[in-house]
Design an enzyme around this catalytic site. Structure first.
Site, mmCIF file in Angstrom:
data_model
loop_
_atom_site.group_PDB
_atom_site.id
_atom_site.type_symbol
_atom_site.label_atom_id
_atom_site.label_comp_id
_atom_site.label_asym_id
_atom_site.label_seq_id
_atom_site.Cartn_x
_atom_site.Cartn_y
_atom_site.Cartn_z
ATOM 1 N N GLU A 17 -6.549 1.880 -2.650
ATOM 2 C CA GLU A 17 -5.609 0.795 -2.914
ATOM 3 C C GLU A 17 -6.039 0.088 -4.190
ATOM 4 O O GLU A 17 -7.135 0.305 -4.706
ATOM 5 C CB GLU A 17 -5.583 -0.204 -1.754
ATOM 6 N N ASN A 49 -14.829 -2.515 8.759
ATOM 7 C CA ASN A 49 -14.152 -2.210 7.495
ATOM 8 C C ASN A 49 -14.234 -3.351 6.479
ATOM 9 O O ASN A 49 -13.447 -3.393 5.537
ATOM 10 C CB ASN A 49 -12.685 -1.836 7.739
ATOM 11 N N GLU A 62 -3.133 7.490 7.290
ATOM 12 C CA GLU A 62 -3.653 8.474 6.349
ATOM 13 C C GLU A 62 -4.899 9.126 6.927
ATOM 14 O O GLU A 62 -5.497 8.630 7.890
ATOM 15 C CB GLU A 62 -3.971 7.825 5.001
ATOM 16 N N LYS A 72 0.811 -1.217 0.000
ATOM 17 C CA LYS A 72 0.000 0.000 0.000
ATOM 18 C C LYS A 72 0.844 1.267 0.000
ATOM 19 O O LYS A 72 0.435 2.300 -0.535
ATOM 20 C CB LYS A 72 -0.953 -0.018 1.193
#
Length: 646
Positions: free
Chosen positions: A272, A219, A184, A99
């Site tokens: 991603e 998630n 991030e 990533k």
């Protein structure tokens, strides 16, 4: 495997000991046992899989959704032995599978990026906090390797980022063998939208219509649809263009998915790229008519893509529900057990992708996915309505599952309107999942069907009633009187606790019902509307049913029972407040307290791992720990006592 067989390709499967009787093993032309449940000794053991390949003389390997699907070392091993890998080339996997590196590549390719720190973050507390403060809370913590939402966490404070960084790092090491972490900016009220790309070795790359994947828990995606009800044609083209730019930057071949985060203004940012087939790929196939697996196989065989960009069209709408063995009433924690009864819904526009059959076991060793249930229709509403029918008629018995949750989502105004984000679950169910109350019209119709069920049950009695005796149905904490009018017709009327009528009577002869007193599925039509009910069994006083995502306890009362029931005390929760129980089956990773230790509300007691997800078990009360009944490395079952308080 279905696609390969349709193409006339002989299939070889590998399996671990718990998967011995799984569906893919039975479908394959040949199947090989490769080890115990532990994935590092079976599905992740490259040498064992290579040995099977050589013994079976295979020409190519399709790695599926996970495990070795993005492992370049496995590709090298196959290549050294003249075996093709059905997927992208090594460069693409290495460049995009990381990533941190993929963000650099995406930026250079002209793809929009989320603000954040591009680089590996160390375990140094000061460095973590410094980077977090530079980015600004909330901060997304995610493993550099892997995907599927594993290891991803959000932090809103300094304390949360330190704790979540530790847990994410542990999960990354456990799931992917790589504990590198990146940080991030977390975009609030985002939508998770992804673009499937296809590339070949002749320089052709195309993008397919987007998938909306915003309904997630931990998630991980639960319910998806295609196309997105939010994305317009202009945004679709821009996202597709950037996805193709990134794919071309690494000479991408095969199927892959570029994932974007989209804000409420339709500004989109690269998340991603998954260099493999996605679990949710069927909804893309349903709206395009393109078999992604067939394209992957053909590309691996050196052929050109079967389609050009101009030939890709959106045809109708598709919805996918991921049916998991998990308990939505307990925070979506995994559930294990055997599929005692398993019956899939059937319709020309319903597709079920599954690896299980009736009698199979869902264990704690792997992902708890039971199936992907996909519906297609000309319109979005048509696909939603068909999904309601699919879930209402999906019989799964023997373990907990999330069908009630998926069914309830379809009724929520935010979903129906298409105005939702990845915050859907916490916003819709802030106090945990509780199904929304049924409309009064739906309750009345179901009660009418239940009254007809009672007639059917009476017809099977050894001693049938000589004449009709009025009775009362108690369901949904409401009462319905079944009587006979002056014409001799049986009627149903909603009543209050005193027996006073509410609303209008319905003549029972107007009900069409198909049931034989024991079948698990009941179809009933009231006023032209068809309702599907699942029958779990007869009880001492009535029925145990399920419909529209709701468990329904039904009591059939005579006049005296109805009169006295209002004086009956309500049941209370007898759960002991002096114990901390395991909320799921799993393995104890660590224990943070000891006997005699004082604890506060919210303090960590231990960490449990199930299906490679780590969960902190916290104290729900202030007190002193009296007994610690678990230890690191121990396997525990759901509701097992872990700690006792004084």
């Amino acid at each position: 495997m279905r696609t390969a067989k349709r193409m006339g390709i002989e299939c070889v499967a590998v399996y671990s000991e718990p998967d011995r009787k799984c569906k893919h093993v039975q479908m394959a032309d040949k199947a090989y046992l490769i080890g115990p449940a532990q994935s590092t000794k079976s599905y992740l053991d490259m040498n064992k899989i290579l040995s099977v390949c050589l013994d079976a003389k295979v020409d190519a390997v399709h790695p599926g959704y996970g495990f070795l699907s993005e492992n370049s070392k496995f590709m090298d091993l196959l290549d050294q032995n003249g075996i093709k890998f059905i997927g992208p080339k090594k460069r693409a996997i290495n460049d995009l599978g990381d990533k941190i590196n993929s963000k650099k590549l995406a930026g250079n390719a002209g793809v929009n990026l989320i603000p954040g720190y591009i680089g590996e973050v160390s375990e140094n507390r000061e460095e973590i906090l410094k980077i977090a403060h530079q980015i600004g809370y909330p901060v997304m913590i995610k493993p550099s390797a892997g995907g599927g939402g594993k290891g991803m966490r959000i932090a809103y404070t300094d304390d949360e980022i330190i704790e979540n960084f530790r847990l994410s790092k542990q999960e990354a090491a456990s799931s992917f063998g790589d504990d590198r972490i990146l940080l991030e900016k977390y975009i609030e009220e985002p939508r998770h939208i992804e673009i499937n790309v296809l590339g070949d070795s002749h320089g052709n790359v195309i993008y397919l219509p987007e998938r909306e994947c915003s309904i997630q828990r931990r998630n991980q995606k639960v319910l998806e649809e295609a196309p997105s009800p939010f994305i317009d044609e202009e945004t679709r083209k821009m996202m597709g263009k950037q996805a193709v730019q990134l794919a071309k930057a690494v000479d991408y071949e095969s199927a892959g998915t570029v994932e974007f985060m989209v804000d409420k203004y339709r500004k989109f940012y690269f998340l991603e790229m998954n260099t493999r087939l996605q679990v949710e790929h069927p909804i893309t196939e349903m709206i395009t008519g393109i078999d992604l697996v067939e394209e992957m196989i053909n590309v691996a065989n050196g052929k050109k893509l079967s389609y050009t960009q101009d030939q890709v069209k959106i045809k109708g709408h598709a919805v996918e529900s991921r049916v998991y063995a998990e308990d939505p009433f307990r925070g979506f924690l995994p559930s294990i057990g055997h599929l005692i009864k398993y019956r899939e819904p059937s319709h020309p526009n319903i597709r079920i992708d599954t690896g299980v059959r009736e009698g199979d076991e869902i264990s704690m060793h792997y992902d708890p996915l039971i199936s992907k249930t996909i519906t297609w229709a000309e319109t979005r509403q048509g696909a939603i309505d068909l999904m309601k029918t699919a879930l209402d008629t999906y019989v799964i018995r023997g373990l907990g599952h999330n069908v009630p949750f998926c069914r309830d989502v379809l009724r929520q105004p935010a979903f129906v309107s298409g105005k939702y984000s990845t915050k859907f679950i916490p916003l819709t169910y802030p106090d945990g999942f509780h199904p929304s109350p049924l409309s009064q019209g739906a309750k009345n119709d179901l009660a009418t069907i239940i009254a007809s069920m009672k007639e059917i049950t009476d017809s099977f009695a050894l001693k049938k009633p000589e004449k009709f005796v009025p009775f009362v149905i108690k369901a949904f904490d409401e009462f319905y009187a079944i009587q006979q009018n002056e014409k001799g017709e049986k009627t149903i009327l909603k009543i209050d606790t005193e027996g006073n009528g509410i609303g209008e009577e319905t003549v029972l002869q107007q009900v069409k019902i198909n049931w034989n007193n024991t079948d698990p599925l009941i179809s009933g039509e009231v006023g032209g509307k068809t309702h599907h009910i699942q029958f779990f069994g007869h009880t001492a006083t009535g029925y145990q049913l399920f419909s529209k995502g709701q468990s329904i306890n039904v009591d059939i009362l005579n006049a005296h029972q109805f009169e006295f029931q209002k004086w009956m005390p309500k049941a209370t929760d007898a759960h002991s407040q002096k114990e901390a129980l395991a909320p799921m089956p799993g393995s104890v990773i660590s224990v943070a307290v000891q006997p005699g230790q004082k604890v506060e509300v919210g303090q960590e007691l231990c960490v449990l791992e199930a299906m490679k997800m780590r969960n902190i078990i916290r104290s729900e009360k202030k007190g002193v720990v009296k007994v610690v009944s678990c230890s690191a490395g121990q396997s525990v079952q759901v509701d097992q006592v872990l700690f006792e308080y004084e």
